[in-house]
Scaffold this motif. Sequence first.
Motif, PDB file in Angstrom:
ATOM      1  N   PHE A  70       0.810  -1.322  -0.159  1.00 47.27           N
ATOM      2  CA  PHE A  70       0.106  -0.736   0.124  1.00 47.27           C
ATOM      3  C   PHE A  70       0.818   1.047  -0.386  1.00 47.27           C
ATOM      4  CE2 PHE A  70      -3.517  -2.432   1.165  1.00 47.27           C
ATOM      5  CZ  PHE A  70      -4.614  -2.346   0.286  1.00 47.27           C
ATOM      6  N   VAL A  71       1.665   1.047   0.937  1.00 43.39           N
ATOM      7  CA  VAL A  71       3.193   2.264   0.912  1.00 43.39           C
ATOM      8  C   VAL A  71       3.261   2.819  -1.014  1.00 43.39           C
ATOM      9  CG1 VAL A  71       4.994   3.485   1.118  1.00 43.39           C
ATOM     10  CG2 VAL A  71       3.962   1.198   2.808  1.00 43.39           C
ATOM     11  N   GLU A  72       3.977   2.251  -1.702  1.00 44.32           N
ATOM     12  CA  GLU A  72       4.158   1.674  -2.733  1.00 44.32           C
ATOM     13  C   GLU A  72       2.747   2.409  -3.697  1.00 44.32           C
ATOM     14  OE1 GLU A  72       6.254   3.360  -6.224  1.00 44.32           O
ATOM     15  OE2 GLU A  72       6.726   2.319  -4.262  1.00 44.32           O
ATOM     16  N   PHE A  73       2.049   1.893  -3.690  1.00 43.53           N
ATOM     17  CA  PHE A  73       0.108   2.319  -4.013  1.00 43.53           C
ATOM     18  C   PHE A  73       0.258   3.596  -3.586  1.00 43.53           C
ATOM     19  CE2 PHE A  73      -4.479   3.287  -3.550  1.00 43.53           C
ATOM     20  CZ  PHE A  73      -4.919   3.165  -5.041  1.00 43.53           C
ATOM     21  N   VAL A  74       0.247   4.962  -2.888  1.00 42.25           N
ATOM     22  CA  VAL A  74      -0.072   5.007  -2.202  1.00 42.25           C
ATOM     23  C   VAL A  74       1.254   6.354  -2.791  1.00 42.25           C
ATOM     24  CG1 VAL A  74       0.723   6.900   0.127  1.00 42.25           C
ATOM     25  CG2 VAL A  74      -0.831   4.827   0.194  1.00 42.25           C
ATOM     26  N   ARG A  75       1.664   6.302  -3.174  1.00 49.47           N
ATOM     27  CA  ARG A  75       2.842   6.527  -4.147  1.00 49.47           C
ATOM     28  C   ARG A  75       2.795   7.255  -5.236  1.00 49.47           C
ATOM     29  NH1 ARG A  75       7.483   4.063  -1.132  1.00 49.47           N
ATOM     30  NH2 ARG A  75       8.425   5.594   1.115  1.00 49.47           N
ATOM     31  N   SER A  76       1.753   6.392  -5.424  1.00 47.45           N
ATOM     32  CA  SER A  76       1.483   6.147  -7.194  1.00 47.45           C
ATOM     33  C   SER A  76       0.824   7.371  -7.690  1.00 47.45           C
ATOM     34  CB  SER A  76       1.269   4.976  -7.512  1.00 47.45           C
ATOM     35  OG  SER A  76       1.519   3.975  -7.761  1.00 47.45           O
ATOM     36  N   VAL A  77      -0.300   7.187  -6.602  1.00 40.75           N
ATOM     37  CA  VAL A  77      -1.535   8.312  -6.153  1.00 40.75           C
ATOM     38  C   VAL A  77      -1.031   9.546  -5.877  1.00 40.75           C
ATOM     39  CG1 VAL A  77      -3.653   9.174  -5.247  1.00 40.75           C
ATOM     40  CG2 VAL A  77      -3.492   6.306  -5.510  1.00 40.75           C
ATOM     41  N   GLU A  78      -0.274   9.581  -5.336  1.00 40.89           N
ATOM     42  CA  GLU A  78       0.735  11.183  -5.310  1.00 40.89           C
ATOM     43  C   GLU A  78       0.994  11.616  -6.211  1.00 40.89           C
ATOM     44  OE1 GLU A  78       3.385  11.228  -2.815  1.00 40.89           O
ATOM     45  OE2 GLU A  78       2.581  13.244  -1.877  1.00 40.89           O
ATOM     46  N   ASP A  79       2.014  10.248  -6.991  1.00 42.19           N
ATOM     47  CA  ASP A  79       2.688  11.172  -7.974  1.00 42.19           C
ATOM     48  C   ASP A  79       1.874  11.392  -9.704  1.00 42.19           C
ATOM     49  OD1 ASP A  79       5.259  10.688  -7.879  1.00 42.19           O
ATOM     50  OD2 ASP A  79       4.788   8.343  -8.342  1.00 42.19           O
ATOM     51  N   PHE A  80       0.694  10.279  -9.170  1.00 41.04           N
ATOM     52  CA  PHE A  80      -0.064  10.340 -10.494  1.00 41.04           C
ATOM     53  C   PHE A  80      -0.768  12.101 -10.429  1.00 41.04           C
ATOM     54  CE2 PHE A  80      -5.317  11.007 -11.531  1.00 41.04           C
ATOM     55  CZ  PHE A  80      -5.480  11.025 -12.786  1.00 41.04           C
ATOM     56  N   TRP A  81      -1.613  12.552  -8.718  1.00 41.53           N
ATOM     57  CA  TRP A  81      -1.936  13.873  -7.995  1.00 41.53           C
ATOM     58  C   TRP A  81      -1.142  14.805  -8.925  1.00 41.53           C
ATOM     59  CZ3 TRP A  81      -6.283  16.217  -8.379  1.00 41.53           C
ATOM     60  CH2 TRP A  81      -5.973  17.324  -7.831  1.00 41.53           C
ATOM     61  N   PHE A  82       0.537  14.677  -8.608  1.00 43.13           N
ATOM     62  CA  PHE A  82       1.434  15.914  -8.652  1.00 43.13           C
ATOM     63  C   PHE A  82       1.241  16.451 -10.320  1.00 43.13           C
ATOM     64  CE2 PHE A  82       3.708  14.988  -5.067  1.00 43.13           C
ATOM     65  CZ  PHE A  82       3.233  16.704  -4.781  1.00 43.13           C
ATOM     66  N   ALA A  83       0.724  14.908 -11.549  1.00 40.02           N
ATOM     67  CA  ALA A  83       1.069  15.047 -12.669  1.00 40.02           C
ATOM     68  C   ALA A  83       0.452  15.906 -13.191  1.00 40.02           C
ATOM     69  CB  ALA A  83       1.299  14.143 -13.303  1.00 40.02           C
ATOM     70  N   ILE A  84      -1.005  15.870 -12.305  1.00 45.12           N
ATOM     71  CA  ILE A  84      -2.668  16.430 -12.634  1.00 45.12           C
ATOM     72  C   ILE A  84      -2.612  17.713 -12.516  1.00 45.12           C
ATOM     73  CG2 ILE A  84      -4.951  16.762 -12.698  1.00 45.12           C
ATOM     74  CD1 ILE A  84      -5.313  14.311 -13.704  1.00 45.12           C
ATOM     75  N   VAL A  85      -1.917  18.379 -11.421  1.00 43.19           N
ATOM     76  CA  VAL A  85      -1.856  19.780 -10.632  1.00 43.19           C
ATOM     77  C   VAL A  85      -0.749  20.471 -11.579  1.00 43.19           C
ATOM     78  CG1 VAL A  85      -0.576  20.849  -9.309  1.00 43.19           C
ATOM     79  CG2 VAL A  85      -1.839  19.534  -8.409  1.00 43.19           C
ATOM     80  N   GLN A  86      -0.074  19.423 -11.979  1.00 47.47           N
ATOM     81  CA  GLN A  86       1.458  20.518 -13.514  1.00 47.47           C
ATOM     82  C   GLN A  86       1.090  20.648 -14.781  1.00 47.47           C
ATOM     83  OE1 GLN A  86       4.700  17.702 -12.570  1.00 47.47           O
ATOM     84  NE2 GLN A  86       5.553  18.406 -11.128  1.00 47.47           N
ATOM     85  N   LYS A  87      -0.021  19.506 -14.931  1.00 50.69           N
ATOM     86  CA  LYS A  87      -0.109  19.557 -16.090  1.00 50.69           C
ATOM     87  C   LYS A  87      -2.033  20.416 -16.245  1.00 50.69           C
ATOM     88  CE  LYS A  87      -2.544  16.292 -19.693  1.00 50.69           C
ATOM     89  NZ  LYS A  87      -3.312  15.492 -20.287  1.00 50.69           N
ATOM     90  N   SER A  88      -2.276  21.033 -15.170  1.00 51.44           N
ATOM     91  CA  SER A  88      -3.542  21.596 -15.347  1.00 51.44           C
ATOM     92  C   SER A  88      -2.755  22.981 -15.354  1.00 51.44           C
ATOM     93  CB  SER A  88      -4.677  22.188 -14.147  1.00 51.44           C
ATOM     94  OG  SER A  88      -3.755  21.468 -12.923  1.00 51.44           O
ATOM     95  N   ALA A  89      -2.104  23.011 -14.521  1.00 53.37           N
ATOM     96  CA  ALA A  89      -0.968  24.641 -14.601  1.00 53.37           C
ATOM     97  C   ALA A  89      -0.525  25.107 -15.655  1.00 53.37           C
ATOM     98  CB  ALA A  89       0.356  24.456 -13.051  1.00 53.37           C
ATOM     99  N   GLU A  90       0.177  24.416 -16.863  1.00 54.17           N
ATOM    100  CA  GLU A  90       0.376  24.485 -18.014  1.00 54.17           C
ATOM    101  C   GLU A  90      -0.095  25.517 -18.244  1.00 54.17           C
ATOM    102  OE1 GLU A  90       1.687  21.332 -19.464  1.00 54.17           O
ATOM    103  OE2 GLU A  90       3.583  20.645 -17.619  1.00 54.17           O
TER     104      GLU A  90
END
Length: 150
Positions: free
Chosen positions: A130-150
């Motif tokens: 689950f630790v790795e899974f949580v990191r995957s969710v966090e990475d996905f979220w950061f990718a979304i935030v960065q994409k929407s900021a562009e």
Amino acid sequence: MATDDEGTDDPIDILLVEPNPGDSRLFEEQFTDAKLLNTIHTVSDGDEALAFLHQRGEFAEDPRPDIVLLEPQLPGKSGIEVLSELKNDPVLNEIPVVVLTSSDAGEQVVRSHGLEADTYLQKPVEPEDFVEFVRSVEDFWFAIVQKSAE
């Protein structure tokens, strides 16, 4: 946690749609242990998920989530029906949806209905995964935030 241009951290609201109470507890514990600034709202079926997303009934005071983690195999209204309603609602279709699958077959089932989630993540089987899974969710979220900021 989301970081805006000024570098401040804003908590994110996560809606976890998961019928298994044990898995829900593991998700919540791992997000807390990872010290992510977020709030996890958990519902156990498709009808509750839609009520939460539409802020109806007991969920009227809850915030609209920033991201949805959706198990497709739900009692009552299925995850596929929830995803379909989300993607066809102009107000809700901007919310990123992560479909939680137990195998590659789960992703194919969702896609076979002509639906597309924003991403698919395989649900961990062992608690330590689950630790790795949580990191995957966090990475996905950061990718979304960065994409929407562009």
